[in-house]
Write an enzyme that holds these catalytic residues in place. Structure first.
Site, PDB file in Angstrom:
ATOM      1  N   ASN A   1      -4.255 -17.278   0.771  1.00 14.25           N
ATOM      2  CA  ASN A   1      -4.633 -17.381  -0.646  1.00 14.25           C
ATOM      3  C   ASN A   1      -5.893 -16.550  -0.856  1.00 14.25           C
ATOM      4  O   ASN A   1      -6.985 -16.983  -0.506  1.00 14.25           O
ATOM      5  CB  ASN A   1      -4.877 -18.853  -1.012  1.00 14.25           C
ATOM      6  CG  ASN A   1      -5.333 -19.001  -2.448  1.00 14.25           C
ATOM      7  OD1 ASN A   1      -5.229 -18.066  -3.247  1.00 14.25           O
ATOM      8  ND2 ASN A   1      -5.822 -20.181  -2.796  1.00 14.25           N
ATOM      9  N   TRP A   2      -5.706 -15.376  -1.424  1.00 13.74           N
ATOM     10  CA  TRP A   2      -6.841 -14.472  -1.613  1.00 13.74           C
ATOM     11  C   TRP A   2      -7.692 -14.880  -2.817  1.00 13.74           C
ATOM     12  O   TRP A   2      -8.715 -14.245  -3.087  1.00 13.74           O
ATOM     13  CB  TRP A   2      -6.360 -13.023  -1.762  1.00 13.74           C
ATOM     14  CG  TRP A   2      -5.760 -12.448  -0.507  1.00 13.74           C
ATOM     15  CD1 TRP A   2      -5.729 -13.030   0.730  1.00 13.74           C
ATOM     16  CD2 TRP A   2      -5.108 -11.181  -0.369  1.00 13.74           C
ATOM     17  NE1 TRP A   2      -5.098 -12.194   1.626  1.00 13.74           N
ATOM     18  CE2 TRP A   2      -4.707 -11.062   0.983  1.00 13.74           C
ATOM     19  CE3 TRP A   2      -4.811 -10.140  -1.251  1.00 13.74           C
ATOM     20  CZ2 TRP A   2      -4.039  -9.934   1.464  1.00 13.74           C
ATOM     21  CZ3 TRP A   2      -4.144  -9.023  -0.783  1.00 13.74           C
ATOM     22  CH2 TRP A   2      -3.768  -8.916   0.567  1.00 13.74           C
TER      23      TRP A   2
ATOM     24  N   GLY B   1      -7.637 -19.914   2.762  1.00  7.56           N
ATOM     25  CA  GLY B   1      -8.386 -19.221   1.726  1.00  7.56           C
ATOM     26  C   GLY B   1      -9.347 -18.217   2.338  1.00  7.56           C
ATOM     27  O   GLY B   1      -8.977 -17.105   2.710  1.00  7.56           O
ATOM     28  N   GLY B   2     -10.607 -18.629   2.484  1.00  2.49           N
ATOM     29  CA  GLY B   2     -11.672 -17.723   2.919  1.00  2.49           C
ATOM     30  C   GLY B   2     -11.323 -16.882   4.138  1.00  2.49           C
ATOM     31  O   GLY B   2     -11.537 -15.657   4.137  1.00  2.49           O
TER      32      GLY B   2
ATOM     33  N   GLY C   1     -12.841 -24.524   0.844  1.00  2.00           N
ATOM     34  CA  GLY C   1     -13.969 -23.630   0.614  1.00  2.00           C
ATOM     35  C   GLY C   1     -15.314 -24.235   0.964  1.00  2.00           C
ATOM     36  O   GLY C   1     -16.356 -23.703   0.600  1.00  2.00           O
TER      37      GLY C   1
HETATM   38  C1  PEP Z   1      -7.267 -22.596  -0.281  1.00  2.00           C
HETATM   39  O1  PEP Z   1      -7.684 -21.808  -1.107  1.00  2.00           O
HETATM   40  O2  PEP Z   1      -6.156 -23.094  -0.422  1.00  2.00           O
HETATM   41  C2  PEP Z   1      -8.109 -22.939   0.856  1.00  2.00           C
HETATM   42  C3  PEP Z   1      -7.670 -23.808   1.718  1.00  2.00           C
HETATM   43  O3  PEP Z   1      -9.336 -22.304   0.945  1.00  2.00           O
HETATM   44  P1  PEP Z   1     -10.315 -22.305   2.233  1.00  2.00           P
HETATM   45  O4  PEP Z   1      -9.477 -21.944   3.423  1.00  2.00           O
HETATM   46  O5  PEP Z   1     -11.338 -21.261   1.909  1.00  2.00           O
HETATM   47  O6  PEP Z   1     -10.881 -23.664   2.357  1.00  2.00           O
END
Ligand code: PEP
Length: 255
Positions: free
Chosen positions: A14-15, A238-239, A177
């Site tokens: 998930n960018w 995500g990150g 996040g």
């Molecule tokens: C996400 O955006 O679904 C997510 C899990 O972000 P992160 O990995 O940055 O916590």
């Protein structure tokens, strides 16, 4: 890793609101060049809508799939700024719905998630449906009932077969996040509750087939422990997905 079921792991990137068409295509090419174990794992990248075409073009001929982060539930109409699942046909194979940032910051409701999950399937795409509890809900001992209710809403308009063909993501809001990851035990437990909720609604076969990811601060350092747990069928990242090598290490951990 020994698996007691036949579900194929799926890892999605998930960018969020990062990358436009040019740098998105560049990141996609960098991910594709990582030598990912695509015989064993499904890999999906979810760029911002603006970059979907460029990323799809960059990944043409690879086995990496493209998905949208967000769609409307109608196929077309007077919905300024929105895109529909139907518009993504030929461009994307997946679409995310229910992400906590959409629920929390943009008012996406359980009813919206239900309608979007159906619309995504109706367009022939696969929904990735995110559910998860807030920190207050976890501290209050409500995690099971919260994720059960979210699952019941999200899958209410789906048949058992469509449910089986969906992807769910357990994403505790407090872990997204934040750098604070659920423990592997917490991830396994909550995913067990989610699978039980699917079973109660759509039967044991659908529950046994639906893939359920964990998401929330997954990194190369914690991926193996999380993805090695029973019932954890991959990750929504995500990150760490914005760095091709880090994302590839997480995909390796899923294989
Ligand atoms: C996400 O955006 O679904 C997510 C899990 O972000 P992160 O990995 O940055 O916590």
């Amino acid at each position: 890793m020994t698996r007691t079921h036949s579900r194929r792991p799926i890892v999605a990137a998930n960018w969020k609101m990062h990358t436009g068409p040019a740098d998105g295509a560049e990141l996609a090419r960098a991910v594709a060049a990582q030598g990912l174990p695509l015989d064993a794992v499904d890999v999906v990248v979810l760029p911002p809508a603006l970059g979907l075409s460029a990323v799809a073009e960059a990944l043409r001929g690879t086995r990496l799939a493209v998905g949208a982060q967000h769609v409307h539930w109608e196929s077309h109409g007077a919905f300024t700024g929105e895109i529909s699942a139907a518009m993504l046909v030929g461009l994307a194979a997946y679409a995310l719905t229910g992400h906590s940032e959409r629920r929390r910051l943009f008012g996406e409701t359980d009813r919206d998630v239900r309608r979007k999950a159906r619309a995504i399937h109706d367009a022939g795409l696969t929904p990735i449906i995110a559910v998860g509890e807030s920190l207050d809900e976890r501290d209050g001992g409500q995690t099971e009932q919260v994720v059960r209710a979210q699952v019941e809403h999200a899958l209410a308009d789906l048949t058992p077969a469509l449910t089986a063909a969906s992807v769910l993501a357990y994403e505790p809001v407090w872990a997204i996040g934040t750098g604070r990851t659920a423990t592997p035990e917490q991830a396994e437990e909550a995913i067990g509750w989610i699978r039980a909720a699917v079973g109660a609604l759509h039967g044991a076969a659908a529950a046994g087939q639906v893939r359920i990811q964990y998401g929330g601060s997954v990194t190369p350092a914690n991926a193996r422990a999380l993805l090695g747990r029973e019932g954890v069928d991959g990750a929504l990242v995500g990150g760490a997905s914005l760095d091709a090598a880090s994302f590839a290490a997480i995909v390796q951990a899923a294989a």
